[in-house]
Design an enzyme around this catalytic site. Structure first.
Site, PDB file in Angstrom:
ATOM      1  N   GLU A   1     -34.450 101.147  69.923  1.00 30.72           N
ATOM      2  CA  GLU A   1     -33.307 100.519  69.244  1.00 30.72           C
ATOM      3  C   GLU A   1     -33.629 100.130  67.806  1.00 30.72           C
ATOM      4  OE1 GLU A   1     -30.543 100.839  70.651  1.00 30.72           O
ATOM      5  OE2 GLU A   1     -31.389 101.447  72.592  1.00 30.72           O
TER       6      GLU A   1
ATOM      7  N   ASP B   1     -29.858 109.645  68.895  1.00 27.60           N
ATOM      8  CA  ASP B   1     -29.891 109.916  70.331  1.00 27.60           C
ATOM      9  C   ASP B   1     -29.575 111.367  70.675  1.00 27.60           C
ATOM     10  OD1 ASP B   1     -30.316 107.230  70.477  1.00 27.60           O
ATOM     11  OD2 ASP B   1     -28.340 106.709  71.267  1.00 27.60           O
TER      12      ASP B   1
END
Length: 707
Positions: free
Chosen positions: A125, A216
């Site tokens: 993250e 991602d």
């Protein structure tokens, strides 16, 4: 000399601990496999890829052919593998020993299968604090990649973000690449030619600039509508072909190749941050609304862009404040980490316990943003299960009987009480209503208080907005698209005012219904729900006795009666049983005429699925765990989860009426807004009529067994 650029394409693939097998299989079929298949067709295309250890372990077991495929692409220098924390923890959340342990353990795992030096790592993250520099360097990592927003918060301009920098902590250095936020929104949603235009604007005569795309892998097939867009409609191959058609000036490289062939752009120290969206999610709801309002208004001001770059939003650690349940999970993790660290590190049990601990540090259920995160019970269940497993291994060979410890587990300067025997561990919070906030059943490695209160979220205002209905054909970034998975969610937006724990002491007004309590639209007639209780503890020969007590007021017949609640909890050696004796003393001059109830919350795996149900006396089934009902004149209630293989029985010695209802939250995930079962609430109730200076008492047993 023509203008040139270096381009790094970095893909991060991750599935959390505890995710459903069918969900991971779908991601494999829709994103991971087709992406590698297309990559295999273009030998001159280079990509840096990070697989989280959670996902790679699943691939090793379930899709071993993909390991061979990855190894082939690595061997022909088409893929550079990135390391990281094995089970994708938020690094700043961990003790230093676990940070380094996670990184080194995953490096060894990657080298076992791919026999390549791992030089850099993915930051989960992109949650960054400067002290991670030394951590990563001590774990033998040479580089990492963060969002360009981290660099902009430090004052760097766009033209300065075309290469890597060096940072330092206590004399240890680390190379850091900035990844383009613009490209995160372009790829794979805009036409490839738009990316080319951006690349041209950055190209230089010397060709010493590097542009990084890092995001991602699930964007390439799993996010809504992206599978058709990326593969069936050919976006990915069009993008690749455009890059290869322009390879005379676009040099496709990996992180290591840039480090080996180009100097750094200089030294930098970055502020604590994550990607921009994350820092907004970390804010309290009302603060987020103000932040979003100002941020959007700046778009209409000529100098607004110069202000927006410094609007950092919140701080990741504050998810533990925004979601107290996250803080409790964190406190458990830290407690277990300390226990594991005290083990004999030469024994096999230590390595097994460390692995369980590391799996319990997977970041997903510790926070919430555009993904389900903490709102997904199966993710919380899984992480808690691994922490309990590590704790059981750490306890091996130690005291077996009932014993207790008093400590400030959650670091709020208030004591918590932990009572443990061979069958269960029970955590009490005296300063918060004398609640039980965690109940670990060791034989099944589950926390039966894996609950979540209903709370307002910023996106609740958007649920009825037609802009967010699932009627859009074009693939968009998940930050711009949030379809609703089911209708009627706006009718389920109820909010709780206290954590859904156990031993919550209520006084209800006459006429209060189960619907009132379910909606949290009733008025509390007492002052006990979250008030602080005093406590005393007695360690017996074969039990631990905890006495929790406080004086408060109860509204009764126009008077405010002073009453004292005493709850005495006994936990025996080697028995999954909690015996609770309630005594209520009326210290006023008036009769205390009230409805007293004790709230228990129990978390099972589903509310209305097969094999999850309530039963009453004679094991008569009355419905699934999602029913909302008032039961009259009962003295026992059982809950069964056949999938978990667990049964919980509550019984009491004085018949009473019972409220039962489910706790459903309305939350967002990558697939849309959804209603999620969190737990079942059970409140046995009794009508009191206590004369002045008189007492009333009831005995409640809570027992657990495996099926």
């Amino acid at each position: 000399m023509s203008k040139k650029i270096n381009l790094i394409l970095a893909i991060h693939n991750h599935q959390p601990i505890g995710n459903f097998d069918n969900v991971i299989s779908e991601a494999y079929d829709k994103a991971y496999k087709p992406f590698l298949d297309i990559l295999s067709k273009y030998p001159s295309l280079k990509v840096s890829i990070h697989f989280s250890g959670c996902l790679l372990e699943w691939i090793v077991i379930n899709k071993p052919d993909m390991i061979a495929q990855i190894r082939h692409l690595v061997n022909r220098n088409q893929i550079e593998l990135m390391g990281g924390g094995f089970y994708e923890p938020i690094m700043v959340m961990l003790p230093e020993r676990d940070r380094i342990g996670q990184i080194k353990r995953y490096t060894e795992y990657l080298q076992k299968y791919f026999v390549r030096k791992i030089r850099g790592m993915w930051v989960p993250e992109r949650v960054w604090e400067q002290n991670l520099t030394k951590t990563f360097a001590d774990a033998n990592m040479e580089y990492t990649v963060l969002d360009d927003s981290h660099f902009k918060y430090a004052g760097l301009e766009d033209h300065q973000l075309l290469g890597y920098y060096v940072t330092e902590e206590q004399g240890r250095t680390l190379k850091i690449f900035p990844a383009s936020e613009l490209l995160r929104y372009y790829i794979p949603f805009e036409e490839p030619t738009k990316c080319i235009e951006y690349f041209k604007s950055c190209a230089t005569e010397g060709g010493d600039v590097t542009i990084v795309y890092a995001d991602d892998g699930e964007k390439f097939g799993v996010w809504p509508k992206t599978y058709d867009h990326v593969y069936k409609n050919g976006w990915l191959e069009r993008f690749i072909n455009v890059l290869l058609d322009n390879r005379d000036w676009i040099n496709l490289v990996t992180f290591s190749e840039v480090i080996d062939n180009f100097s750094s752009k200089g030294k930098v120290y970055l502020p604590d941050a994550s990607y921009r969206e994350m820092l907004g999610w970390a804010l309290p709801v009302e603060a987020y609304f103000r932040y979003e309002d100002v941020y959007n208004k700046l778009n209409n001001i000529p100098w607004g862009i110069n202000v927006k770059r410094f609007m950092k939003g919140g701080f990741w650690r504050n998810f533990k404040i925004k979601y107290p349940e996250s803080n409790l999970l964190y406190a458990k993790m830290m407690h277990v980490s300390n226990m594991v660290d005290l083990m004999d590190k030469k024994k096999d049990d230590y390595m097994a316990a460390q692995k369980e601990l590391f799996m319990g540090q997977c970041n997903c259920p510790y926070w919430h943003g555009v993904f389900g995160g903490i709102y997904l019970p199966h993710l919380r269940f899984a992480v808690a299960s691994h922490l309990i497993a590590a704790e059981v291994l750490a306890e091996k060979g130690k005291a077996k009987g009932a014993h207790y410890c008093i400590s400030d587990y959650d670091c709020d300067t208030k004591d918590e009480i932990c009572v443990s025997n061979s069958q269960m561990t029970v955590y009490f919070k005296p300063d918060r209503g004398g609640h039980i906030y965690e109940l670990d059943y060791k034989p099944k490695r589950i926390n039966l208080l894996n609950t979540l209160m209903r709370r307002r979220e910023v996106y609740h205002n958007k649920i009825t907005d037609t802009l967010y209905k699932d009627d859009l054909e074009q693939a968009k970034s998940i930050h711009d698209l949030m379809p609703s998975k089911q209708t009627g969610l706006e009718k389920m937006l109820y909010y709780d005012t206290y954590l859904k724990e156990g031993l919550i002491d209520h006084f209800f007004e006459s006429g209060t219904t189960v619907k009132d309590v379910f909606k949290n639209e009733y008025r509390e007639a007492g002052s006990f729900v979250t008030s602080s209780y005093n406590y005393k503890i007695d360690q017996g020969k074969d039990n631990v006795l905890i006495k929790l007590y406080r004086e408060g007021e109860v509204e009764s017949g126009g008077h405010r009666c002073t009453v004292r609640i005493i709850k005495e909890i006994t936990i025996m050696d080697n028995a999954p049983l909690i015996n609770i004796v309630y005594t209520i003393e009326n210290h006023s001059k008036h009769i205390c005429d009230a409805q007293f109830g004790v709230e228990f919350n129990i978390s099972m795996t589903a509310g209305d699925a097969f094999g999850r149900y309530y039963y009453i006396k004679d094991r008569e089934t009355i419905g699934n765990l999602a029913i909302e009902q008032e039961l009259n004149s009962q003295n026992k209630l059982g809950l069964v989860d056949e999938w978990l293989g667990v049964e919980v029985l509550l019984d009491w010695n004085i018949s009473g009426d019972v409220f039962v209802f489910p706790i459903y939250t309305v939350s967002q995930s990558e697939s849309g807004y959804e209603l999620v079962y969190q737990n079942s609430s059970i409140i046995p109730r009794w009508s009191l009529n206590i004369k002045p200076e008189d007492t009333w008492s009831v005995v409640i047993n809570k027992s657990i067994k495996s099926l």
